[in-house]
Design a protein around this motif. Sequence first.
Motif, short mmCIF file in Angstrom:
data_model
loop_
_atom_site.label_atom_id
_atom_site.label_comp_id
_atom_site.label_asym_id
_atom_site.label_seq_id
_atom_site.Cartn_x
_atom_site.Cartn_y
_atom_site.Cartn_z
N SER A 57 0.83 -1.20 0.00
CA SER A 57 0.00 0.00 0.00
C SER A 57 0.87 1.26 0.00
CB SER A 57 -0.91 0.03 1.22
OG SER A 57 -1.88 -0.98 1.13
N ILE A 58 1.95 1.23 0.77
CA ILE A 58 2.87 2.38 0.83
C ILE A 58 3.54 2.57 -0.54
CG2 ILE A 58 5.01 3.22 1.87
CD1 ILE A 58 3.29 3.17 4.20
N LEU A 64 1.15 4.12 -2.91
CA LEU A 64 1.01 5.55 -2.61
C LEU A 64 2.20 6.33 -3.18
CD1 LEU A 64 -0.42 7.92 -1.23
CD2 LEU A 64 0.83 7.34 0.86
N GLN A 65 3.40 5.79 -3.05
CA GLN A 65 4.59 6.46 -3.60
C GLN A 65 4.44 6.66 -5.10
OE1 GLN A 65 7.55 3.68 -2.16
NE2 GLN A 65 8.30 5.14 -0.64
N GLY A 114 -3.53 9.93 0.35
CA GLY A 114 -3.08 9.46 1.66
C GLY A 114 -4.21 8.80 2.43
N SER A 145 -4.91 5.39 1.12
CA SER A 145 -3.91 4.42 1.58
C SER A 145 -4.14 4.04 3.03
CB SER A 145 -2.51 4.99 1.42
OG SER A 145 -2.18 5.07 0.07
N LYS A 146 -4.54 5.02 3.86
CA LYS A 146 -4.82 4.72 5.27
C LYS A 146 -5.98 3.73 5.38
CE LYS A 146 -3.23 9.05 7.31
NZ LYS A 146 -3.66 10.24 8.06
N HIS A 180 2.87 2.19 9.96
CA HIS A 180 2.59 2.45 8.54
C HIS A 180 1.76 3.71 8.34
CE1 HIS A 180 4.18 -1.61 8.13
NE2 HIS A 180 4.39 -1.31 6.86
N LYS A 182 4.14 6.53 8.49
CA LYS A 182 4.87 6.65 7.22
C LYS A 182 4.03 7.40 6.19
CE LYS A 182 7.70 2.44 7.32
NZ LYS A 182 7.88 1.11 6.69
N ILE A 183 2.76 7.04 6.11
CA ILE A 183 1.86 7.69 5.15
C ILE A 183 1.75 9.18 5.47
CG2 ILE A 183 -0.55 7.89 4.40
CD1 ILE A 183 -0.70 4.81 4.61
N ASP A 184 1.56 9.50 6.75
CA ASP A 184 1.44 10.90 7.16
C ASP A 184 2.69 11.70 6.78
OD1 ASP A 184 -1.12 10.65 8.16
OD2 ASP A 184 -0.46 10.26 10.22
#
Length: 185
Positions: free
Chosen positions: A16-17, A20-21, A121, A124-125, A167, A170-172
């Motif tokens: 998921s991360i 998002l990238q 974001g 992804s969360k 995680h 990381k997203i934040d």
Amino acid sequence: MLQEIYKDTIAHMQKSITALQKDLATLRSGRVSVAILDNIRIPYYGTPTPLAQVGSVIAQDATTIIITPWEKTLLKDIEKAIQEANIGVNPNVDSECIKLFFPPMTSEQRKEIAKTAKAMGEKSKIAIRNIRQDSNNTIKKLEKDKNITTDESKKGIEEIQKITDEHIKKIDSMIKAKEDEIIKV
């Protein structure tokens, strides 16, 4: 048994991360990036093909991208695909290549792109939370089937929550960094 669940949870959350990238890379910030063209597909012998696979895509400077197709017959198809992609510029075509001139972004555009980054974001969360829920359900099922004790179940759920929190952080931080990059003139 729980260690396997942790590993799977981390692997899924990491995907998921990574997604998002990739999504954030397609957003325009102060400096134009060729990643903005990543989602554009060109019909190449009947197959939708990524733009980068039918020619060279180069960021000449902070506001210009040059696309040089390997086959000159693709110029029209590339031009049409870029127009349909609605990335905010009109392609300038000459006999050899296509040039994309990106105008400087207005503060309004920057705010809109920052909102888009925030929405990515949040998406992804939600994916991370769904992965957490699946992992917790798996742990509860193991407890119900008497494969693990109640204490092990509680510890497992706490560990899944720790993994989730990491995680989400990381997203934040990724979203914050992207917003700073977008807003900075």
